[in-house]
Design a protein around this motif. Structure first.
Motif, mmCIF file in Angstrom:
data_model
loop_
_atom_site.group_PDB
_atom_site.id
_atom_site.type_symbol
_atom_site.label_atom_id
_atom_site.label_comp_id
_atom_site.label_asym_id
_atom_site.label_seq_id
_atom_site.Cartn_x
_atom_site.Cartn_y
_atom_site.Cartn_z
ATOM 1 N N ALA A 111 0.855 -1.189 0.000
ATOM 2 C CA ALA A 111 0.000 0.000 0.000
ATOM 3 C C ALA A 111 0.889 1.237 0.000
ATOM 4 O O ALA A 111 1.975 1.239 0.574
ATOM 5 C CB ALA A 111 -0.905 -0.009 1.228
ATOM 6 N N GLY A 112 0.419 2.296 -0.640
ATOM 7 C CA GLY A 112 1.214 3.522 -0.702
ATOM 8 C C GLY A 112 0.412 4.724 -0.272
ATOM 9 O O GLY A 112 -0.203 4.723 0.799
ATOM 10 N N GLU A 113 0.380 5.763 -1.114
ATOM 11 C CA GLU A 113 -0.373 6.963 -0.791
ATOM 12 C C GLU A 113 -1.865 6.633 -0.691
ATOM 13 O O GLU A 113 -2.383 5.837 -1.442
ATOM 14 C CB GLU A 113 -0.170 8.016 -1.875
ATOM 15 N N GLY A 114 -2.531 7.241 0.246
ATOM 16 C CA GLY A 114 -3.973 7.067 0.331
ATOM 17 C C GLY A 114 -4.452 6.360 1.581
ATOM 18 O O GLY A 114 -5.652 6.133 1.737
ATOM 19 N N GLY A 115 -3.527 6.000 2.492
ATOM 20 C CA GLY A 115 -3.936 5.409 3.770
ATOM 21 C C GLY A 115 -4.738 4.134 3.610
ATOM 22 O O GLY A 115 -4.357 3.223 2.879
ATOM 23 N N GLN A 116 -5.893 4.072 4.300
ATOM 24 C CA GLN A 116 -6.725 2.870 4.270
ATOM 25 C C GLN A 116 -7.213 2.554 2.856
ATOM 26 O O GLN A 116 -7.328 1.387 2.477
ATOM 27 C CB GLN A 116 -7.929 3.054 5.205
ATOM 28 N N GLU A 117 -7.505 3.583 2.073
ATOM 29 C CA GLU A 117 -7.973 3.365 0.710
ATOM 30 C C GLU A 117 -6.896 2.659 -0.115
ATOM 31 O O GLU A 117 -7.192 1.771 -0.915
ATOM 32 C CB GLU A 117 -8.366 4.693 0.066
ATOM 33 N N SER A 118 -5.637 3.049 0.078
ATOM 34 C CA SER A 118 -4.550 2.395 -0.643
ATOM 35 C C SER A 118 -4.432 0.935 -0.245
ATOM 36 O O SER A 118 -4.201 0.066 -1.088
ATOM 37 C CB SER A 118 -3.229 3.120 -0.378
ATOM 38 N N ALA A 119 -4.609 0.652 1.057
ATOM 39 C CA ALA A 119 -4.545 -0.734 1.535
ATOM 40 C C ALA A 119 -5.691 -1.561 0.954
ATOM 41 O O ALA A 119 -5.524 -2.735 0.610
ATOM 42 C CB ALA A 119 -4.575 -0.766 3.064
#
Length: 363
Positions: A111-119
């Motif tokens: 996962a990268g930028e975007g926090g939970q959304e990226s995960a």
């Protein structure tokens, strides 16, 4: 068509065929696998050569008959007309190919930028590759994973393997080697209450899986640390120090594994990933030494370094390296990756026919 290269490969095929008949090699299963993979890789070339030689023999026979009876002239024309396609087919097989094409792979998704959304998006990519593997009849094995609070993944490593020797040498690497890089998603996150579209990214690294004989690692070159496993949110999920972190001192490569319950199992998993990473580094160094302008896959998770964009509002997938766009994102995420992978393979094939191997190597 290179007659020297053809003769060399046909001789190699014949030698492998003899070795496979030797009962003594079966004491070394790793050797059996390597021989079997190479034999399967060369089998289509040998079959194409036999087909071409048979057609040439048919042409010679038809010409002899036509010399005695003009009624056979049409048969000569029919057989002769088939030869160019057979010669082209064999010629394409002689184009130097990626030596890792028959290999299984290790895929790392972060996962990268975007926090939970990226995960969550990283989890979507994992499901996409898993479903694609199922369609191909491959096996997916989770080596190590760190999940996020909402059901996504922060970091996961999986092995994707063929069952038996891949036909024609077309293993997992031959299909998934272009997936490395940063994948960008545009959609309304489940955590967004205002319905606004957000952009986030996840990084994918694809490595051909190394065998023990390919990479020799000296014990003195390793620093091994143990620590307690953690789960979503950082909470401890293990009361013992079973997680393992291995640092390869000469290169500074660091690999951590915590999925298994024992230090030994986690160490074996970490070494598996480490060997594949070091193999990739060695291959890149060899290419550079040979003057090949190979670029490593993107290892940072920066959405500006993207290879592909997944746009949910438009149901669109775009691969920026070849300008490929399709409006079937839902199907792609469901594992129907062949459209974009075929387009990438076609671009690679065109480059190889033109004598330029940079395309496939820079992906």
């Amino acid at each position: 068509m290179s007659n020297d290269r053809l003769s060399t490969l046909l001789a190699e095929y014949a030698d492998l065929e003899k070795r496979m008949e030797d009962p003594s090699i079966h004491a070394d299963q790793a050797l059996v696998r390597r021989i079997g993979r190479r034999f399967a890789e060369l089998a289509p070339l040998n079959a194409a050569y036999d087909e071409l030689e048979a057609a040439r023999a048919d042409l010679a026979a038809a010409e002899e008959l036509a010399a005695e009876d003009p009624a056979f002239a049409s048969e000569v024309e029919a057989v002769a007309a088939a030869l160019p396609a057979l010669e082209e087919k064999l010629g394409e097989m002689l184009i130097p190919r990626d030596p890792s094409d028959a290999k299984d792979v290790i895929i790392e998704i972060k996962a990268g930028e975007g926090g939970q959304e990226s995960a969550l998006f990283a989890g979507d990519l994992l499901r996409m590759y898993t479903r694609y593997a199922e369609r191909r009849g491959w096996v997916v094995e989770v080596i190590d994973s760190q999940e996020s609070d909402l059901g996504g993944v922060k970091d996961i490593s999986v092995a994707v393997k063929t069952k038996g020797a891949p036909e024609g040498g077309h293993g997992v690497w031959s299909r998934l080697k272009w997936e490395g890089g940063v994948h960008r998603v545009q959609r309304v996150p489940v955590t967004e209450s205002q319905g606004r579209i957000h952009t986030s990214a996840a990084g994918v690294l694809v490595l051909p899986e190394a065998e023990d004989v390919e990479i020799q690692i000296e014990p003195g070159d390793l620093r091994i640390d143990v620590f307690r496993s953690s789960g979503p949110g950082g909470q401890s999920v293990n009361t013992t120090d079973s997680a393992v972190r291995i640092t390869h001192l000469p290169t500074g490569t660091v690999v951590s594994c915590q999925n298994e319950k024992s230090q030994l199992q986690n160490k074996e998993s970490a070494m598996r990933i480490l060997r594949s990473r070091l193999l990739a580094v060695a291959q890149e160094a060899a290419d550079a030494a040979a003057g090949d302008a190979r670029k490593a896959q993107v290892r940072t998770v920066d959405r500006s370094e993207r290879v592909r964009t997944y746009n949910f509002p438009q149901n669109r997938i775009t691969d920026h390296r070849i300008g490929y766009t399709a409006y079937n994102l839902d199907l792609v995420l469901g594992g129907e990756l062949d459209g974009v992978l075929d387009a990438l393979a076609s671009a690679d094939r065109t480059a190889r026919l033109a004598g330029d191997t940079e395309f496939s190597r820079r992906q």
